[in-house]
Write an enzyme that holds these catalytic residues in place. Structure first.
Site, mmCIF file in Angstrom:
data_model
loop_
_atom_site.group_PDB
_atom_site.id
_atom_site.type_symbol
_atom_site.label_atom_id
_atom_site.label_comp_id
_atom_site.label_asym_id
_atom_site.label_seq_id
_atom_site.Cartn_x
_atom_site.Cartn_y
_atom_site.Cartn_z
ATOM 1 N N ASP A 164 0.869 -1.280 0.057
ATOM 2 C CA ASP A 164 0.006 0.066 0.120
ATOM 3 C C ASP A 164 1.017 1.072 0.069
ATOM 4 O OD1 ASP A 164 -2.199 1.561 0.114
ATOM 5 O OD2 ASP A 164 -2.406 1.577 2.254
ATOM 6 N N GLU A 179 -3.405 13.192 9.751
ATOM 7 C CA GLU A 179 -4.182 12.823 8.471
ATOM 8 C C GLU A 179 -5.701 12.206 8.762
ATOM 9 O OE1 GLU A 179 -4.927 10.396 4.564
ATOM 10 O OE2 GLU A 179 -4.435 9.217 6.455
ATOM 11 N N ARG A 232 -4.003 5.145 -8.172
ATOM 12 C CA ARG A 232 -3.303 6.212 -7.376
ATOM 13 C C ARG A 232 -1.871 6.177 -7.861
ATOM 14 N NH1 ARG A 232 -4.135 5.009 -1.156
ATOM 15 N NH2 ARG A 232 -3.697 3.005 -1.918
ATOM 16 N N ARG A 255 3.744 12.395 10.650
ATOM 17 C CA ARG A 255 2.431 12.605 9.868
ATOM 18 C C ARG A 255 1.775 11.341 10.387
ATOM 19 N NH1 ARG A 255 -0.127 9.621 6.153
ATOM 20 N NH2 ARG A 255 -1.422 10.619 4.379
ATOM 21 N N ASP A 312 -0.971 8.803 10.264
ATOM 22 C CA ASP A 312 -1.695 8.153 9.290
ATOM 23 C C ASP A 312 -3.091 7.646 9.558
ATOM 24 O OD1 ASP A 312 -1.738 7.265 6.456
ATOM 25 O OD2 ASP A 312 -1.870 5.359 7.347
ATOM 26 N N HIS A 332 -0.612 11.969 -2.632
ATOM 27 C CA HIS A 332 -0.321 10.769 -3.322
ATOM 28 C C HIS A 332 -1.485 9.898 -3.496
ATOM 29 C CE1 HIS A 332 -0.559 10.075 0.842
ATOM 30 N NE2 HIS A 332 -0.828 8.673 0.730
ATOM 31 N N GLN A 355 -3.049 -5.339 6.372
ATOM 32 C CA GLN A 355 -2.946 -3.938 7.315
ATOM 33 C C GLN A 355 -4.081 -4.484 8.405
ATOM 34 O OE1 GLN A 355 -3.899 -1.354 4.028
ATOM 35 N NE2 GLN A 355 -1.924 -0.227 4.421
ATOM 36 N N HIS A 401 -2.653 0.821 12.028
ATOM 37 C CA HIS A 401 -2.627 -0.550 11.680
ATOM 38 C C HIS A 401 -1.056 -0.848 11.501
ATOM 39 C CE1 HIS A 401 -3.759 1.770 8.162
ATOM 40 N NE2 HIS A 401 -2.561 1.224 7.544
HETATM 41 C C1 GLC Z 1 -3.669 7.033 4.285
HETATM 42 C C2 GLC Z 1 -2.531 7.100 3.184
HETATM 43 C C3 GLC Z 1 -3.238 6.058 2.269
HETATM 44 C C4 GLC Z 1 -3.005 4.636 2.776
HETATM 45 C C5 GLC Z 1 -4.188 4.644 3.929
HETATM 46 C C6 GLC Z 1 -3.868 3.298 4.915
HETATM 47 O O1 GLC Z 1 -4.880 7.327 4.168
HETATM 48 O O2 GLC Z 1 -2.621 8.338 2.994
HETATM 49 O O3 GLC Z 1 -2.156 6.204 1.164
HETATM 50 O O4 GLC Z 1 -3.690 3.910 1.879
HETATM 51 O O5 GLC Z 1 -3.611 5.619 4.988
HETATM 52 O O6 GLC Z 1 -2.559 3.126 5.323
#
Ligand code: GLC
Ligand code: GLC
Length: 628
Positions: free
Chosen positions: A125, A310, A505, A266, A268, A380, A236, A168
């Site tokens: 991923d 995020e 993506r 960051r 996530d 991304h 994950q 995760h």
């Molecule tokens: C966040 C990331 C993305 C990823 C997801 C799972 O949203 O930006 O790219 O697929 O987390 O980790």
């Protein structure tokens, strides 16, 4: 620098602990107070914090003090970010060192290294499936090399941001492997069920993140006899944040990375960290308690570090990630301004800025405390049309029709569309169709070049500079996504890469085009125009002190439907920022502009007088003006 004495160091730690005590302990009491091992957990957490502080290198402790003295360091107009995958940008970490001059020249002071910790083998991923948080992806280099890079950045006054995936881990992570072997202690790190009953009940209200290639939110492993919570991909495994041991482990990892010279973590996919039956299990109140407590841990043991959260969610759900109400000023220092990004693309397609003005003026406060936005046009990930039916209705639009239109427009199918994009994860149940594509291709460059449409190429260049001028002035740290400064088009090579072909993506995660960089000096190619335009925008941003993110941003409404406008409210006076989202000239009355607090008719972006005709400010197609 002389080594600080142990006593002074201990005292600093004690003072910081005292400062943050009200931020951390009430959160942990509420989250874990009833856990049988709570007292041991508290004691272990204190030990972890102190150990990390004791291990913190002297130059980073010096940075801690510096940033204590300059707490607005990340809000200043000289902050400008750049985001890349290490391999796609420079091959490996050593290669990155050779490219720093390029970034400095562009005006970059902050680098986000896309996921760079050791991922699982095969499809990971994009690196968000991490099997070891203490090792750098061996394909990029070693932790020692990473520390060399962060030291080189620090010497240049630049900051380093890396991803910390805390919702995760990869199922190949050591904890997951022990859990799979039946170790009960580690099974409690994840969300594992012996029967499908609870997963089924949770699923009634959950939404799917990757409905195409990873449907559902749980995975059944017959050999383990378990149903495991997997919000994203099968590989994950969601962490169980109701277990205080998970909190402790992540704090250790967080501070370990901080001590390697990371400035920005960051965090996530934070919205998903807490699960509650009968909800979407996104942005539950406990998520904000966890994030406030994690933030306090950094402030105690590595205060130079800030958190970028995020959460790609609707406007009203997003703001709490920057701290609201009881978390005011205590949660994320940065959060992605997803709405600004979505509204940019919406206004560009419709040539109508009413919805943009409505959303940005009604849902967002003028100022934030101790926090600011990460502003961006592309990242991304895919673009999801996060526009609510209520917001659309407020300006006389239909939510479903507008979202459907945007998907068609940016996929490229809508008659007259300038865009070339790709669909991502079509959700039949909700009608949701997300979009992938590079900034340049979505802004019309790819199509215009294919058709040999010279005027169309020019419009695409102007749309890109409009976007970069918007994110450079709105308030926050503008993040330039690698290659967008050179107008790199879609990259179709992912279609021939087995581990990427299912994930569009990758169309906007190209390799860096160093040839385009070399050629930027001669010529008027679109790539060179976007490069010099973007560099100019960042240079002017640095020169305009009023753009400091601590100054308020107030959306205002000029009498021209295709123009988006806001005031930046600096103590020294107003900067009136205007953006023409159409390919037509627009006229704004000079009286209106003066009523917004502008006295000189001067554009701080071009550093030239603003053109006026018969009492009106004349804005060419896709013009961007920062009036002072
Ligand atoms: C966040 C990331 C993305 C990823 C997801 C799972 O949203 O930006 O790219 O697929 O987390 O980790
Ligand atoms: C100014 C500059 C131009 C640049 C633009 C960026 O107009 O003169 O070169 O492209 O700003 O928006």
């Amino acid at each position: 620098m002389a080594k600080a004495t142990a006593t002074a160091d201990d005292e600093i730690f004690a003072l910081r602990l005292e400062r943050s005590a009200p931020d951390i302990w009430p959160m942990l009491d509420a989250l874990y107070g009833r856990h049988p091992a709570f007292d041991a957990f508290r004691a272990n957490l204190l030990k972890t914090l102190k150990k990390a502080w004791d291990a913190r290198p002297v130059d980073l402790k010096r940075l801690d003090l510096k940033r204590d003295l300059e707490p607005d360091w990340f809000q200043r107009p000289d902050m400008a970010g750049y985001v890349f995958y290490i391999d796609r940008f420079a091959g490996n970490l050593r290669g990155v060192l050779d490219k720093l001059d390029y970034l400095t020249d562009l005006g970059i002071t902050y680098i986000h290294f896309m996921p760079c910790l050791k991922p699982r083998p095969g499809d990971s991923d994009g690196g968000y499936s991490v099997m070891d948080y203490r090792q750098i992806n061996p394909a990029y280099g070693t932790m020692a090399e990473f520390e060399q890079v962060t030291a080189a950045l620090r010497a240049r006054g630049m900051s380093a941001c890396i991803d910390l995936v805390l919702n995760h881990t990869a199922k190949e992570h050591a904890w997951a492997k022990k859990a799979a072997k039946g170790d009960a202690r580690y099974q409690d790190y994840y969300l594992m069920f012996d029967t499908p009953e609870m997963p089924d009940r949770y699923s009634e209200t959950l939404v799917e993140v990757f409905p195409d290639n990873a449907p559902g939110n749980f995975t059944h492993y017959p050999d383990l006899g378990k149903w495991i919570w997997t919000t994203f991909n099968e590989h994950q495994w969601d962490l169980n944040w109701a277990n205080p041991q998970v909190f402790l482990e992540i704090v250790e990892i967080m501070l370990h990375l901080a001590n390697r010279g990371v400035d920005v973590l960051r965090l996530d996919a934070v919205a998903f960290m807490w699960k509650r039956l009968g909800t979407r299990c996104q942005s539950e109140p406990e998520v904000h308690m966890l994030l406030q407590a994690l933030r306090a841990c950094s402030r105690i043991a590595a205060p130079a570090v800030i958190h970028l959260e995020e959460a790609i969610v609707a406007p009203s759900e997003m703001l709490p990630y920057l701290g609201r109400g009881q978390h005011d000023g205590k949660e994320g220092n940065l959060a992605y301004h997803n709405s600004l990004m979505v509204q940019f693309w919406g206004a560009l397609a419709t040539r109508d800025t009413r919805l943009m003005g409505h959303v940005l003026s009604t849902h967002f406060p003028e100022t934030l405390r101790n926090a600011t936005y990460a502003t961006y046009i592309r990242c991304h990930d895919d673009i999801g049309w996060a526009v609510t039916d209520e917001d659309a209705a407020a300006v006389g639009m239909s939510g479903p029709a507008h979202r459907g239109f945007l998907s068609e427009f940016y996929e490229g199918g809508f008659p007259g569309s300038f865009a070339t994009g790709a669909l991502f994860q079509v959700n039949e149940a909700t009608g949701d169709k997300r979009i992938s594509g590079s900034f340049a291709s979505l802004a019309g460059l790819e199509q215009a070049q294919k058709l040999g449409d010279v005027a169309g190429v020019e419009m695409a260049v102007q749309r890109m500079l409009l976007g970069h001028a918007l994110i450079a002035s709105f308030g926050g740290i503008p993040l330039i996504y690698m290659g967008d400064e050179l107008a790199l088009p879609n990259d179709y090579s992912y279609l021939n890469t087995p581990e990427h072909v299912h994930d569009s993506r990758w169309i906007h995660r190209p390799r860096m085009d160093w040839q385009a960089v070399a050629q930027r000096h001669d010529g008027t190619s679109p790539s060179a125009q976007v490069f010099w335009g973007t560099r100019h925008i960042l240079a002017r941003r640095r020169a305009v002190a009023a753009l400091h993110a601590g100054n308020g941003t107030r959306v205002v409404f000029p009498d021209a439907g295709g123009v988006f406008a806001f005031q930046r409210l600096a103590p020294t006076g107003v900067v009136l920022c205007l953006f023409n989202f159409t390919e037509h000239w627009q006229h704004i009355s000079e009286d209106w502009a003066r009523a917004q607090g502008v006295s000189l008719m001067h554009d701080a972006l071009s550093d030239h007088p603003v053109e006026t005709h018969h009492g009106a400010v004349a804005l060419p197609p896709y013009a961007r003006v920062w009036m002072v």
